[in-house]
Structure formats: structure tokens, C-alpha cells
Design an enzyme around this catalytic site. Sequence first.
Site, mmCIF file in Angstrom:
data_model
loop_
_atom_site.group_PDB
_atom_site.id
_atom_site.type_symbol
_atom_site.label_atom_id
_atom_site.label_comp_id
_atom_site.label_asym_id
_atom_site.label_seq_id
_atom_site.Cartn_x
_atom_site.Cartn_y
_atom_site.Cartn_z
ATOM 1 N N SER A 29 0.839 -1.190 0.000
ATOM 2 C CA SER A 29 0.000 0.000 0.000
ATOM 3 C C SER A 29 0.883 1.252 0.000
ATOM 4 C CB SER A 29 -0.956 -0.052 1.200
ATOM 5 O OG SER A 29 -1.962 0.899 1.091
ATOM 6 N N ASP A 62 -8.733 -6.273 -4.827
ATOM 7 C CA ASP A 62 -7.921 -5.184 -4.283
ATOM 8 C C ASP A 62 -8.557 -3.821 -4.532
ATOM 9 O OD1 ASP A 62 -5.799 -3.796 -3.185
ATOM 10 O OD2 ASP A 62 -4.320 -4.459 -4.662
ATOM 11 N N HIS A 111 -6.691 -6.092 -0.738
ATOM 12 C CA HIS A 111 -5.565 -5.184 -0.499
ATOM 13 C C HIS A 111 -4.533 -5.796 0.438
ATOM 14 C CE1 HIS A 111 -3.751 -1.310 -0.986
ATOM 15 N NE2 HIS A 111 -3.814 -1.006 0.296
#
Length: 334
Positions: free
Chosen positions: A143, A283, A310
Site C-alpha cells: 500500500s 484489491d 488489499h
Amino acid sequence: MNKLLLLAFSIFTLSSCSKSSETASNYFTYPDSLEAGGVKMIPIQTPSGTYKVWTKRFGTNPKIKILLLHGGPAMTHEYMECFETFFQREGFEFYEYDQLGSYYSDQPTDSTLWKTERFVEEVEQVRKAIGADSSNFYIIGNSWGGILGMEYALKYQKNMKGLLVSNMVASAPEYGKYAEEVLAKQMDSKVLAEVRAIEAKKDFNNPRYMELLIPNFYKEHICRLQEWPDALNRTLKHGNSDIYVRMQGPSEFGISGLLEKWDIKNRLKELYVPTLMIGAKYDTMDPKAMEEQSKLVQKGSYLYCPNGSHLAMWDDQKVYMNGVISFIKKVDGE
């Protein structure tokens, strides 16, 4: 004859146990004068003074030193604890790390510190402190950690062996567009309308905002496990919301903070270090964009997690970890 076989087996067993014990001893022996379970506070020089960041070392392996970059910004290393058993079984040396401003590190209030380029210099100081270099240094960034990893590599890839970008596209505008044009349309229209109404009023402290997003967005696209892992819950509990909102925005549903216009997609061609891009079906990032990125770098590979979101290291764990470990071993053997 049976006695000879038994004797040979006994010698082999003792020899194997001796080697295993020796390897384990080397793996868990660090050159620190004080045994602290691998935890060390590393001093970091910044434009506003010296602060300390929390790190935890696992293992000794001069060939493979991996630094884990958590998301957020200003979440914690805790949700990345799932790497521990997988990487220790492989004998990798790796480091959990809370970036400056995160829960286990110093948390200065100087808002000028929360810039990507300042974080890049922090990572470089951590690299030096753990004794990693171009022969052994790998970064895994998830991320926001993926943003930080790509930015670090653009400046310091000469000091790296490999880069793994987990669930992060190279363009924040593309991230926002995917959230708006694809993911938002998958949400119940009444729920979406209420979420947008709260956002329009900027009433982000309203508990209803997360009451809507957690079951309708986070459970679909952040972590799809029915029961969230304790490590993830601790990360969310310990997140620094001031820094997170300033840089990311009020939630994972799109991006609206200082990073809103961040875009280095046209610079990916500059990356020559072996790079793994990791995408997942559910995601918040477009998995097709992640695959495209693997073709834009000079030595790219792509890992797709068909059941992941994610945090695919949790909800598609076997595919994710097997792919990550295979990549590292392949690069190590080159």
C-alpha cells in the site's frame, strides 16, 4: 548387518542434529551486546532534529536482508507479522519497522516531516543501520509502503537487490479513478449515497462513516477474512490518524490527501532492479494496472492473487507467500 545400519543411522542423526543446532544458533545470534529479541530503536536524522524509529530483526542471513514497509501512512508493522513464520522457515533475515510517526516509533508533531521524499531518506538511514547493500537488500512495500518502496528505488536502487511492490499502483489518480468508476459502482446504491453525503459535508468523525465503509468496502476490498486477524486489528487501533488523514485522506475509499496527485508511472522504466508487482482480484488497486507495471520496469515479474484483496498476505496467504518467496529465491540465485 542390522547393527551396522543402526550405527550409521545414529551417526547421521547426530550429525544432522548438530548441523541444525549450529544453523539455528547462527540464525538467532545477533552482534548486539544486549539481547532484546531483535528490537532496536534506530536514530534518524531529519530537518527538524533526530528521532528514533522502531525496528525488529529476525535472523541472520548475509545474502538476504528484507525490510518490510507498512501501509498507511502511519499505520504499523503489526499487520505484517504474518511474514514471520514464512520467512523464518526460509532462513531469511528480515526487519519489521514502524516508520516515523507510527505507534512504536517517535511521533513528532512537525507537519513538515510528512513528505514522501523525507520518508525516502529515513529508509536509506535504516538500510545503513541494518548493514544491507546491493548484494542482499530487498524491500517489500504494501500500500503506502509500495509508494515508499518505489520512490526509494528511484533514488537508491543502486543499494538494492530486489523490490516487491504489494498492492499499490504507481499513480494515485488511477487509484482514485478505479475507486470511483469501478469499486463504488459495486456498492449498494443507498449505502454509496449515504457515504457520499457524509464526504460532501466532510463529516469524517461521524461514526456512521466507518459503520458504512467497514462492511461495504473494507470487508470487500481491504481484508476479506470473515474474522480479521488480531495483528490487523492492532494496526488499526494504533494508527496515527493525523498523519494518515493528512497524506491519504479520511479512508481507503479513494485518495484525497497530500498524495492525491502522486504519480510516478512514467518513471517506472527507470527501475532496473528486479521487481515483483503483486495484484489481487478484489484489491482497492486495479490488478490489471499492477500487471501493466510489471511490464514497465526493466526486470519485472507479476504475482496475481485470485482470492486476495488489499491485504492479500492475509486473505490469499498461500498464493501470496509462495510467490514472494519464489521471487526472492530466484533473485538471490541470479
